[in-house]
Design an enzyme around this catalytic site. Structure first.
Site, PDB file in Angstrom:
ATOM      1  N   ASP A 161      64.347  94.305  54.753  1.00 29.36           N
ATOM      2  CA  ASP A 161      64.421  94.210  56.214  1.00 29.36           C
ATOM      3  C   ASP A 161      63.447  95.213  56.851  1.00 29.36           C
ATOM      4  O   ASP A 161      62.758  94.907  57.821  1.00 29.36           O
ATOM      5  CB  ASP A 161      65.851  94.500  56.677  1.00 29.36           C
ATOM      6  N   HIS A 189      72.637  94.262  55.400  1.00 29.33           N
ATOM      7  CA  HIS A 189      71.540  93.356  55.038  1.00 29.33           C
ATOM      8  C   HIS A 189      71.994  91.937  55.363  1.00 29.33           C
ATOM      9  O   HIS A 189      72.552  91.225  54.527  1.00 29.33           O
ATOM     10  CB  HIS A 189      71.173  93.480  53.563  1.00 29.33           C
TER      11      HIS A 189
HETATM   12  P1  NAX Z   1      68.587  83.637  40.886  1.00 23.61           P
HETATM   13  O1  NAX Z   1      69.705  82.667  41.018  1.00 23.61           O
HETATM   14  O2  NAX Z   1      67.208  83.155  40.610  1.00 23.61           O
HETATM   15  O3  NAX Z   1      68.937  84.670  39.730  1.00 23.61           O
HETATM   16  C1  NAX Z   1      70.144  85.337  39.644  1.00 23.61           C
HETATM   17  C2  NAX Z   1      70.410  85.576  38.178  1.00 23.61           C
HETATM   18  O4  NAX Z   1      71.567  86.404  38.096  1.00 23.61           O
HETATM   19  C3  NAX Z   1      70.699  84.318  37.383  1.00 23.61           C
HETATM   20  O5  NAX Z   1      69.824  84.275  36.280  1.00 23.61           O
HETATM   21  C4  NAX Z   1      72.162  84.478  36.991  1.00 23.61           C
HETATM   22  O6  NAX Z   1      72.414  83.925  35.702  1.00 23.61           O
HETATM   23  C5  NAX Z   1      72.309  85.981  36.989  1.00 23.61           C
HETATM   24  N1  NAX Z   1      73.677  86.454  37.165  1.00 23.61           N
HETATM   25  C6  NAX Z   1      74.665  85.960  37.945  1.00 23.61           C
HETATM   26  N2  NAX Z   1      75.795  86.654  37.784  1.00 23.61           N
HETATM   27  C7  NAX Z   1      75.522  87.636  36.911  1.00 23.61           C
HETATM   28  C8  NAX Z   1      76.280  88.675  36.342  1.00 23.61           C
HETATM   29  N3  NAX Z   1      77.577  88.825  36.644  1.00 23.61           N
HETATM   30  N4  NAX Z   1      75.684  89.500  35.457  1.00 23.61           N
HETATM   31  C9  NAX Z   1      74.395  89.339  35.131  1.00 23.61           C
HETATM   32  N5  NAX Z   1      73.616  88.357  35.641  1.00 23.61           N
HETATM   33  C10 NAX Z   1      74.172  87.517  36.509  1.00 23.61           C
HETATM   34  O7  NAX Z   1      68.651  84.540  42.195  1.00 23.61           O
HETATM   35  P2  NAX Z   1      67.534  85.529  42.779  1.00 23.61           P
HETATM   36  O8  NAX Z   1      66.647  84.762  43.678  1.00 23.61           O
HETATM   37  O9  NAX Z   1      66.938  86.308  41.679  1.00 23.61           O
HETATM   38  O10 NAX Z   1      68.434  86.440  43.735  1.00 23.61           O
HETATM   39  C11 NAX Z   1      69.362  87.351  43.202  1.00 23.61           C
HETATM   40  C12 NAX Z   1      70.227  87.913  44.303  1.00 23.61           C
HETATM   41  O11 NAX Z   1      69.456  88.638  45.256  1.00 23.61           O
HETATM   42  C13 NAX Z   1      70.967  86.849  45.114  1.00 23.61           C
HETATM   43  O12 NAX Z   1      72.307  87.279  45.304  1.00 23.61           O
HETATM   44  C14 NAX Z   1      70.252  86.870  46.438  1.00 23.61           C
HETATM   45  O13 NAX Z   1      71.081  86.442  47.494  1.00 23.61           O
HETATM   46  C15 NAX Z   1      69.889  88.310  46.551  1.00 23.61           C
HETATM   47  N6  NAX Z   1      68.833  88.685  47.518  1.00 23.61           N
HETATM   48  C16 NAX Z   1      68.944  89.880  48.138  1.00 23.61           C
HETATM   49  C17 NAX Z   1      68.007  90.353  49.019  1.00 23.61           C
HETATM   50  C18 NAX Z   1      68.162  91.694  49.689  1.00 23.61           C
HETATM   51  O14 NAX Z   1      67.307  92.038  50.501  1.00 23.61           O
HETATM   52  N7  NAX Z   1      69.189  92.485  49.414  1.00 23.61           N
HETATM   53  C19 NAX Z   1      66.830  89.525  49.369  1.00 23.61           C
HETATM   54  C20 NAX Z   1      66.524  88.463  48.378  1.00 23.61           C
HETATM   55  C21 NAX Z   1      67.705  87.784  47.749  1.00 23.61           C
HETATM   56  O15 NAX Z   1      68.142  86.764  48.600  1.00 23.61           O
END
Ligand code: NAX
Length: 327
Positions: A161, A189
């Site tokens: 942000d 966020h």
């Molecule tokens: P993806 O769905 O591409 O990847 C997430 C990965 O996490 C998957 O491979 C899944 O198998 C794994 N996973 C899920 N639960 C798990 C657990 N308990 N232990 C270990 N691995 C686990 O998502 P991606 O685009 O990489 O985003 C990841 C997270 O970041 C999402 O929650 C998303 O909403 C969040 N974001 C946060 C942002 C921020 O500014 N704070 C911005 C970007 C993003 O949206």
């Protein structure tokens, strides 16, 4: 050569993981003289574990001189063993039609387990960054599940942000993004975050005076920054990944190596600063030095800003009330 540090990354086979790991391994996060051991966590099911192996093969093929070890895990109790840094990226973001209670329940389970594991096996000085959404509340859950670690070492990512706000200001003023100082983002966020350029300067000149347009602030700037994530999804068909990974690198690098007096934004558990109740995981302006962050205190909060801060605080306290039974 420095002693290697251990860096855990969860969700390591996801899209943010793919944009993040190579930069950590190349030294962009902790310095070009700091060897790292990557301890990577994915859910213990075949698909993601196989994809993680593929990412690790690519990391090997980069032959990064600073990457001195790499492990794949399916259990946080082994993934977090002795880690100095933990980037908690994997989570369950809100899906279409998902109820808030369902979202909080799933993430409550993930971040309670991960907080407990950090509490049990991580370095006592581990620095934790939660990226996975809802980031502030997930960080709060993990912090509460880790009573033997310093609460202040649990942080949530507001840096994306912050960086988005900086770029919008650079575009509006026609100035270089690198020259913007004293910018901050308050709160959650989420689209309720309050990006605040009232104190910002560019080469010593006030950004507020330069822009001098409260209508633009309230009706263009804040909605643009707040809804940027949705705009990226609309354009790309996928959520922000490289920019999120970049923000995670910025957050950890600044925390570990310092900001030289420059303000950055971190989501941290409040100690009561600016009237934010204790432990609320809130975005604040900070400076970092010697591995510690320090809140910029004493800023004047005008009526418009207070209204924005109250709104984002209310959203956060509602989220935290929703997970109170886990704490
Ligand atoms: P993806 O769905 O591409 O990847 C997430 C990965 O996490 C998957 O491979 C899944 O198998 C794994 N996973 C899920 N639960 C798990 C657990 N308990 N232990 C270990 N691995 C686990 O998502 P991606 O685009 O990489 O985003 C990841 C997270 O970041 C999402 O929650 C998303 O909403 C969040 N974001 C946060 C942002 C921020 O500014 N704070 C911005 C970007 C993003 O949206």
């Amino acid at each position: 050569m420095k002693k290697p540090v251990r860096v855990a990354v969860t969700g390591a086979a996801g899209q943010i993981g793919y944009a993040l790991l190579f930069r950590i391994a190349s030294g962009e996060m902790l310095g070009k003289d700091q060897p790292v051991i990557l301890q990577l966590l994915e859910v213990p099911v075949e698909g993601p574990q196989k994809a993680l192996k593929g990412v690790m093969m690519e990391l090997e093929d980069c032959a990064f001189p600073l990457l001195v070890g790499m492990e794949a895990h399916g259990d946080p109790m082994t993934a977090f063993k002795d880690v100095d840094y933990a980037l908690l990226v994997g989570s369950r973001p809100r899906g279409p039609g998902m109820e808030r209670a369902e979202l909080l329940a799933i993430n409550g389970a993930i971040f309670t387990a991960q907080g407990k594991a950090l509490n049990a096996v991580a370095s006592r000085d581990v620095k934790v960054l939660v990226v996975g959404n809802p980031a502030n509340t997930n960080a709060y859950i993990a912090m509460k599940a880790a009573p033997d670690l310093k609460p202040g070492n649990f942080t949530a990512m507001l840096r994306l942000d912050h960086n988005r706000a900086a770029s919008q200001i650079a575009a509006k003023t026609g100035k270089a993004v690198a020259d913007i100082e004293k910018l901050c983002v308050w709160g959650n966020h989420s689209p309720t975050m309050y990006a605040d350029y009232r104190f910002a300067t560019i080469k010593g000149e006030s950004v507020k005076a330069m822009i001098n347009d409260q209508e633009w602030n309230a009706n263009v700037f804040l909605p643009t920054v707040g809804k940027r994530g949705a705009a990226i999804i609309e354009a790309r068909g996928l959520s922000s990944a490289a920019s999120a990974a970049n923000a995670a690198i910025d957050h950890m690098r600044d925390w570990a190596l310092g900001t030289n007096g420059k303000w950055v934004t971190m989501g941290i558990p409040s100690q009561g600063w600016y009237g934010i109740p204790k432990d609320v995981m809130f975005g604040f302006p900070v400076t970092c030095e010697n591995g510690e962050y320090k809140v910029v205190e004493g800023l004047e909060i005008d009526a418009f800003s207070q209204g924005c801060i109250d709104k984002t605080l209310k959203e956060l306290t509602d989220e935290q009330a929703g997970v109170a039974h886990l704490i």
